[in-house]
Design an enzyme around this catalytic site. Structure first.
Site, PDB file in Angstrom:
ATOM      1  N   GLY A  13      10.293  -5.420   5.658  1.00  0.00           N
ATOM      2  CA  GLY A  13      10.130  -6.380   7.410  1.00  0.00           C
ATOM      3  C   GLY A  13      10.596  -7.840   6.737  1.00  0.00           C
ATOM      4  O   GLY A  13       9.963  -8.806   7.104  1.00  0.00           O
ATOM      5  N   ASN A  15      12.851  -8.793   8.090  1.00  0.00           N
ATOM      6  CA  ASN A  15      13.709  -9.780   9.438  1.00  0.00           C
ATOM      7  C   ASN A  15      11.831 -10.051  10.102  1.00  0.00           C
ATOM      8  O   ASN A  15      11.846 -11.454  10.631  1.00  0.00           O
ATOM      9  CB  ASN A  15      14.195  -8.555  10.414  1.00  0.00           C
ATOM     10  CG  ASN A  15      15.234  -8.506  10.442  1.00  0.00           C
ATOM     11  OD1 ASN A  15      16.110  -9.103  10.725  1.00  0.00           O
ATOM     12  ND2 ASN A  15      15.759  -7.417   9.645  1.00  0.00           N
ATOM     13  N   MET A  94      10.768   2.870  12.779  1.00  0.00           N
ATOM     14  CA  MET A  94      12.602   4.214  12.072  1.00  0.00           C
ATOM     15  C   MET A  94      12.051   5.226  12.935  1.00  0.00           C
ATOM     16  O   MET A  94      12.185   7.110  13.029  1.00  0.00           O
ATOM     17  CB  MET A  94      12.408   4.387  10.653  1.00  0.00           C
ATOM     18  CG  MET A  94      13.268   3.738   9.791  1.00  0.00           C
ATOM     19  SD  MET A  94      14.572   3.261   9.533  1.00  0.00           S
ATOM     20  CE  MET A  94      15.320   4.842   9.036  1.00  0.00           C
ATOM     21  N   LYS A  95      11.230   5.551  14.230  1.00  0.00           N
ATOM     22  CA  LYS A  95      11.046   6.013  14.590  1.00  0.00           C
ATOM     23  C   LYS A  95      11.754   6.162  16.267  1.00  0.00           C
ATOM     24  O   LYS A  95      12.332   4.813  16.760  1.00  0.00           O
ATOM     25  CB  LYS A  95       9.306   6.016  15.149  1.00  0.00           C
ATOM     26  CG  LYS A  95       8.519   7.085  14.349  1.00  0.00           C
ATOM     27  CD  LYS A  95       8.683   8.151  13.672  1.00  0.00           C
ATOM     28  CE  LYS A  95       7.862   9.046  12.316  1.00  0.00           C
ATOM     29  NZ  LYS A  95       8.317   8.836  12.014  1.00  0.00           N
ATOM     30  N   ILE A  96      11.580   7.143  17.094  1.00  0.00           N
ATOM     31  CA  ILE A  96      12.576   7.103  18.472  1.00  0.00           C
ATOM     32  C   ILE A  96      11.470   6.561  19.539  1.00  0.00           C
ATOM     33  O   ILE A  96      10.514   6.735  19.387  1.00  0.00           O
ATOM     34  CB  ILE A  96      13.307   8.349  19.024  1.00  0.00           C
ATOM     35  CG1 ILE A  96      14.339   8.743  17.619  1.00  0.00           C
ATOM     36  CG2 ILE A  96      14.036   8.194  20.059  1.00  0.00           C
ATOM     37  CD1 ILE A  96      15.069  10.025  18.231  1.00  0.00           C
ATOM     38  N   HIS A 113      20.417  -3.499  14.564  1.00  0.00           N
ATOM     39  CA  HIS A 113      20.957  -2.583  14.417  1.00  0.00           C
ATOM     40  C   HIS A 113      21.990  -3.103  12.997  1.00  0.00           C
ATOM     41  O   HIS A 113      23.013  -3.911  13.480  1.00  0.00           O
ATOM     42  CB  HIS A 113      21.710  -1.511  15.182  1.00  0.00           C
ATOM     43  CG  HIS A 113      22.451  -0.313  14.410  1.00  0.00           C
ATOM     44  ND1 HIS A 113      21.590   1.106  14.067  1.00  0.00           N
ATOM     45  CD2 HIS A 113      23.139   0.092  14.419  1.00  0.00           C
ATOM     46  CE1 HIS A 113      22.590   1.169  13.518  1.00  0.00           C
ATOM     47  NE2 HIS A 113      23.482   1.213  13.781  1.00  0.00           N
TER      48      HIS A 113
HETATM   49  C1  GRF Z   1      17.322  -3.919   8.861  1.00  0.00           C
HETATM   50  O1  GRF Z   1      18.811  -4.210   8.173  1.00  0.00           O
HETATM   51  C2  GRF Z   1      17.778  -3.605  10.676  1.00  0.00           C
HETATM   52  O2  GRF Z   1      19.162  -3.793  10.343  1.00  0.00           O
HETATM   53  C3  GRF Z   1      17.318  -1.948  10.407  1.00  0.00           C
HETATM   54  O3  GRF Z   1      16.487  -2.176   9.702  1.00  0.00           O
HETATM   55  C4  GRF Z   1      16.465  -2.879   8.716  1.00  0.00           C
HETATM   56  C5  GRF Z   1      15.309  -3.487   8.782  1.00  0.00           C
HETATM   57  O4  GRF Z   1      15.046  -4.291   7.681  1.00  0.00           O
HETATM   58  N1  GRF Z   1      17.354  -1.713  12.111  1.00  0.00           N
HETATM   59  P1  GRF Z   1      13.630  -5.154   7.369  1.00  0.00           P
HETATM   60  O5  GRF Z   1      12.349  -4.454   7.228  1.00  0.00           O
HETATM   61  O6  GRF Z   1      13.366  -6.310   9.069  1.00  0.00           O
HETATM   62  O7  GRF Z   1      13.680  -5.751   6.107  1.00  0.00           O
END
Ligand code: GRF
Length: 197
Positions: A13, A15, A94-96, A113
């Site tokens: 988390g 981000n 991580m899910k579609i 991404h």
């Molecule tokens: C990030 O590197 C993002 O690009 C990818 O998953 C990661 C998530 O990281 N989709 P976080 O959980 O926000 O640290």
């Protein structure tokens, strides 16, 4: 009223933490309505709770290959709607995303991404770039469409790859950029949605 975003994530988390900081400083004019994870003990859920943000785990079901069960799709869609979410933000989910969830938030769901899409879709994209001998890598914010890491690209940030870099150092450099880029693009998309375009 501030626009509400809903965040879906499976990991630590960082981000989400960056988005929370930008909301605190006033750089991002939004409110986090709800955080949902498919992983019960994910760091992102703890982080949300520490920030006083509503957070919940949704059982993804037992289907393989990143598929969410139909029940999980319905549950996530319903919870996001009930929370009054205008924009869904995928942050390491991580899910579609498919079906009702994708349809309900069509044009109102973004993902980040860790590659310069359309290059290096899928897992550990920074490692793919390093192993391919690239001299730069980066991250992409895009609208979510059917298909993994596809959908209209909104904005990208680039980072150099240096001699002696490892997968970890490249990933860390990309994540620094993610933490600036994502909030900026979220703000921009929210403004566009509010303006009706
Ligand atoms: C990030 O590197 C993002 O690009 C990818 O998953 C990661 C998530 O990281 N989709 P976080 O959980 O926000 O640290």
């Amino acid at each position: 009223m501030k626009p509400k975003i809903g965040v879906l994530g499976s990991g630590k988390g960082s981000n989400l933490a960056a988005v929370c900081r930008k909301i605190e400083t006033g750089e991002l004019d939004a409110e986090i309505g709800l955080v949902i994870s498919d992983v019960k003990d994910a760091g992102i859920l703890q982080l949300a709770r520490d920030q006083g943000v509503p957070a919940m785990w949704v059982d993804p079901g037992s289907q393989k290959g990143g598929r969410l069960s139909d029940a999980a799709i319905m549950e996530i869609t319903g919870q996001l709607k009930n929370a009054g979410v205008e924009l869904v933000v995928l942050a390491g989910f991580m899910k579609i995303v498919r079906g009702e969830l994708l349809e309900t938030f069509s044009g109102r769901m973004v993902n980040i991404h860790p590659s310069l899409l359309p290059k290096y879709k899928g897992l550990a994209a920074w490692k793919q770039a390093l192993e391919a001998g690239e001299s730069e890598a980066g991250c992409t914010v895009h609208f979510v469409a059917a298909g993994v890491d596809s959908g209209e690209i909104i904005e990208q940030a680039r980072v150099p790859i240096f001699d002696g870099d490892t997968a970890d150092t490249v990933h860390a450099r990309i994540q620094q950029q993610e933490h600036e880029l994502y909030s900026r693009v979220i703000g921009e998309v929210l403004r566009r949605l509010r303006a009706g375009n």
